[in-house]
Motif scaffolding. Structure first.
Motif, PDB file in Angstrom:
ATOM      1  N   GLN A  10       0.865  -1.259   0.095  1.00 47.08           N
ATOM      2  CA  GLN A  10      -0.044  -0.047  -0.134  1.00 47.08           C
ATOM      3  C   GLN A  10       0.728   1.206  -0.086  1.00 47.08           C
ATOM      4  OE1 GLN A  10      -2.663   0.218   3.514  1.00 47.08           O
ATOM      5  NE2 GLN A  10      -3.646   2.080   2.385  1.00 47.08           N
ATOM      6  N   HIS A  11       0.678   2.334  -0.833  1.00 47.66           N
ATOM      7  CA  HIS A  11       1.269   3.606  -0.999  1.00 47.66           C
ATOM      8  C   HIS A  11       1.063   4.177   0.445  1.00 47.66           C
ATOM      9  CE1 HIS A  11       3.328   6.618  -3.226  1.00 47.66           C
ATOM     10  NE2 HIS A  11       2.526   7.470  -2.614  1.00 47.66           N
ATOM     11  N   LYS A  12       2.169   4.701   1.089  1.00 49.14           N
ATOM     12  CA  LYS A  12       2.056   5.584   1.933  1.00 49.14           C
ATOM     13  C   LYS A  12       2.181   6.982   1.737  1.00 49.14           C
ATOM     14  CE  LYS A  12       2.100   2.125   4.952  1.00 49.14           C
ATOM     15  NZ  LYS A  12       0.889   1.593   5.691  1.00 49.14           N
ATOM     16  N   ASP A  72      10.006   7.391  -0.270  1.00 47.55           N
ATOM     17  CA  ASP A  72       9.541   6.343  -1.233  1.00 47.55           C
ATOM     18  C   ASP A  72      10.482   5.123  -0.909  1.00 47.55           C
ATOM     19  OD1 ASP A  72       7.257   7.459  -2.306  1.00 47.55           O
ATOM     20  OD2 ASP A  72       8.455   8.467  -3.928  1.00 47.55           O
ATOM     21  N   ALA A  73      11.630   5.282  -0.698  1.00 47.69           N
ATOM     22  CA  ALA A  73      12.739   4.434  -0.727  1.00 47.69           C
ATOM     23  C   ALA A  73      12.323   3.527   0.725  1.00 47.69           C
ATOM     24  CB  ALA A  73      14.219   4.838  -0.801  1.00 47.69           C
ATOM     25  N   GLY A  80       4.743   0.619  -6.425  1.00 45.66           N
ATOM     26  CA  GLY A  80       4.330   1.122  -7.675  1.00 45.66           C
ATOM     27  C   GLY A  80       3.959   2.483  -8.059  1.00 45.66           C
ATOM     28  N   ARG A  81       4.232   3.401  -6.913  1.00 45.95           N
ATOM     29  CA  ARG A  81       3.974   4.848  -6.949  1.00 45.95           C
ATOM     30  C   ARG A  81       5.094   5.579  -6.399  1.00 45.95           C
ATOM     31  NH1 ARG A  81      -1.739   5.644  -4.495  1.00 45.95           N
ATOM     32  NH2 ARG A  81      -1.174   7.928  -4.918  1.00 45.95           N
TER      33      ARG A  81
END
Length: 122
Positions: A10-12, A72-73, A80-81
């Motif tokens: 899930q994108h945070k 992001d890292a 994926g975003r």
């Protein structure tokens, strides 16, 4: 042949994490969002509520000032975003800094009032 799909995390959202740390950081909301219910530090926020107000402000500053690439890292490696923080994060950092500075000055003033006047002014 195995057709396994890559696992997508899930994108945070950095802006949401900064918002949670700014306004609900004393309850550990940002840590629950980032690390889930198993995060021991998030539960410690709930136990040590008065001290965790300042920890929430510090957490918001750290989250808000983290570069998007590093964010992001660390939190979105397999989502994926990519994050693209805008002005809202900067506004939240400024509000956090102002709120934290005000709370710190108020705590210092109240401590001096209690130590030097016995609490005569409040």
């Amino acid at each position: 042949m195995c057709n396994a799909l890559p696992v997508m995390n899930q994108h945070k959202n950095k802006t949401l994490a900064t918002f949670l740390a700014t306004f609900f950081g004393s309850f550990g909301a940002h840590r629950f969002y980032l690390h889930g219910k198993k995060d021991k530090w998030a539960w410690l926020h709930l136990v040590l509520f008065p001290l965790s107000i300042f920890a929430g402000f510090i957490g918001a500053l750290i989250i808000g000032l983290t570069p998007d690439e590093k964010w992001d890292a660390q939190h979105n490696a397999n989502s994926g975003r990519q994050s693209n923080s805008g002005w809202l994060v900067i506004i939240l950092v400024v509000l956090t800094f102002a709120g934290g500075a005000t709370a710190l000055i108020a705590a210092i003033a109240r401590t001096f009032d209690l130590l030097f006047t016995g609490g005569a002014y409040g």
